[in-house]
Design a protein around this motif. Sequence first.
Motif, mmCIF file in Angstrom:
data_model
loop_
_atom_site.group_PDB
_atom_site.id
_atom_site.type_symbol
_atom_site.label_atom_id
_atom_site.label_comp_id
_atom_site.label_asym_id
_atom_site.label_seq_id
_atom_site.Cartn_x
_atom_site.Cartn_y
_atom_site.Cartn_z
ATOM 1 N N UNK A 66 11.875 11.535 -9.122
ATOM 2 C CA UNK A 66 12.054 10.237 -9.782
ATOM 3 C C UNK A 66 11.451 9.137 -8.914
ATOM 4 N N UNK A 67 11.738 9.207 -7.626
ATOM 5 C CA UNK A 67 11.184 8.212 -6.708
ATOM 6 C C UNK A 67 9.661 8.241 -6.718
ATOM 7 N N UNK A 68 9.088 9.425 -6.670
ATOM 8 C CA UNK A 68 7.624 9.548 -6.644
ATOM 9 C C UNK A 68 6.995 8.997 -7.923
ATOM 10 N N UNK A 69 7.591 9.292 -9.063
ATOM 11 C CA UNK A 69 7.037 8.810 -10.334
ATOM 12 C C UNK A 69 7.041 7.286 -10.393
ATOM 13 N N UNK A 70 8.149 6.663 -9.999
ATOM 14 C CA UNK A 70 8.224 5.207 -10.037
ATOM 15 C C UNK A 70 7.376 4.567 -8.949
ATOM 16 N N UNK A 71 7.328 5.163 -7.763
ATOM 17 C CA UNK A 71 6.472 4.622 -6.698
ATOM 18 C C UNK A 71 5.008 4.653 -7.137
ATOM 19 N N UNK A 72 4.602 5.750 -7.771
ATOM 20 C CA UNK A 72 3.232 5.846 -8.291
ATOM 21 C C UNK A 72 2.978 4.769 -9.342
ATOM 22 N N UNK A 73 3.966 4.567 -10.219
ATOM 23 C CA UNK A 73 3.838 3.532 -11.257
ATOM 24 C C UNK A 73 3.637 2.157 -10.610
ATOM 25 N N UNK A 74 4.496 1.815 -9.654
ATOM 26 C CA UNK A 74 4.399 0.498 -9.031
ATOM 27 C C UNK A 74 3.056 0.306 -8.333
ATOM 28 N N UNK A 75 2.569 1.356 -7.683
ATOM 29 C CA UNK A 75 1.295 1.240 -6.972
ATOM 30 C C UNK A 75 0.116 1.197 -7.938
ATOM 31 N N UNK A 76 0.134 2.043 -8.953
ATOM 32 C CA UNK A 76 -0.997 2.159 -9.875
ATOM 33 C C UNK A 76 -1.038 1.002 -10.881
ATOM 34 N N UNK A 77 0.094 0.683 -11.481
ATOM 35 C CA UNK A 77 0.125 -0.305 -12.550
ATOM 36 C C UNK A 77 0.372 -1.724 -12.030
ATOM 37 N N UNK A 78 1.258 -1.846 -11.073
ATOM 38 C CA UNK A 78 1.614 -3.178 -10.569
ATOM 39 C C UNK A 78 0.854 -3.563 -9.303
ATOM 40 N N UNK A 79 0.205 -2.596 -8.659
ATOM 41 C CA UNK A 79 -0.505 -2.887 -7.416
ATOM 42 C C UNK A 79 0.420 -3.226 -6.269
ATOM 43 N N UNK A 80 1.649 -2.687 -6.309
ATOM 44 C CA UNK A 80 2.665 -2.982 -5.304
ATOM 45 C C UNK A 80 3.040 -1.692 -4.587
ATOM 46 N N UNK A 81 2.988 -1.716 -3.270
ATOM 47 C CA UNK A 81 3.416 -0.557 -2.481
ATOM 48 C C UNK A 81 4.920 -0.644 -2.272
ATOM 49 N N UNK A 82 5.624 0.452 -2.560
ATOM 50 C CA UNK A 82 7.070 0.505 -2.331
ATOM 51 C C UNK A 82 7.371 1.642 -1.357
ATOM 52 N N UNK A 83 8.498 1.512 -0.694
ATOM 53 C CA UNK A 83 8.927 2.521 0.266
ATOM 54 C C UNK A 83 9.242 3.827 -0.449
ATOM 55 N N UNK A 84 8.817 4.916 0.160
ATOM 56 C CA UNK A 84 9.154 6.253 -0.323
ATOM 57 C C UNK A 84 10.001 6.915 0.755
ATOM 58 N N UNK A 85 11.218 7.277 0.399
ATOM 59 C CA UNK A 85 12.095 7.945 1.367
ATOM 60 C C UNK A 85 11.720 9.412 1.530
ATOM 61 N N UNK A 86 11.250 9.991 0.435
ATOM 62 C CA UNK A 86 10.917 11.416 0.442
ATOM 63 C C UNK A 86 9.452 11.570 0.778
ATOM 64 N N UNK A 87 9.163 12.425 1.739
ATOM 65 C CA UNK A 87 7.787 12.691 2.135
ATOM 66 C C UNK A 87 7.395 14.047 1.573
ATOM 67 N N UNK A 88 6.243 14.093 0.945
ATOM 68 C CA UNK A 88 5.774 15.369 0.417
ATOM 69 C C UNK A 88 5.482 16.321 1.557
#
Length: 94
Positions: A66-88
């Motif tokens: 869930x975090x990855x999907x929303x983080x990707x959305x914010x970066x791709x659509x909004x151009x905003x980098x957000x913190x990701x707690x989970x590292x792939x």
Amino acid sequence: MTRLVELPLEVHWSYPLRPFDLDEAADRNAFYEIVLQQGDVKHIRQFVDVDELLEIWEQLFLPANVEAAWADYFERIRGVHVTRRWVSLPSKRA
């Protein structure tokens, strides 16, 4: 003014069954965590304010997918980098 929101049972079926006061930080965070994890597209469109989600992002604890999907959305659509707690983890494939 209090923003009380009740989630449908198909989204929030566990105790306590009560309205969430979105003006209270703990309620708001729990509300967003539940909707993002348990809701389908219809529920997310109905209940999630993307601007508010971005504001409280650092306070939420979400599963990795869930975090990855929303983080990707914010970066791709909004151009905003957000913190990701989970590292792939690196792939075992070479």
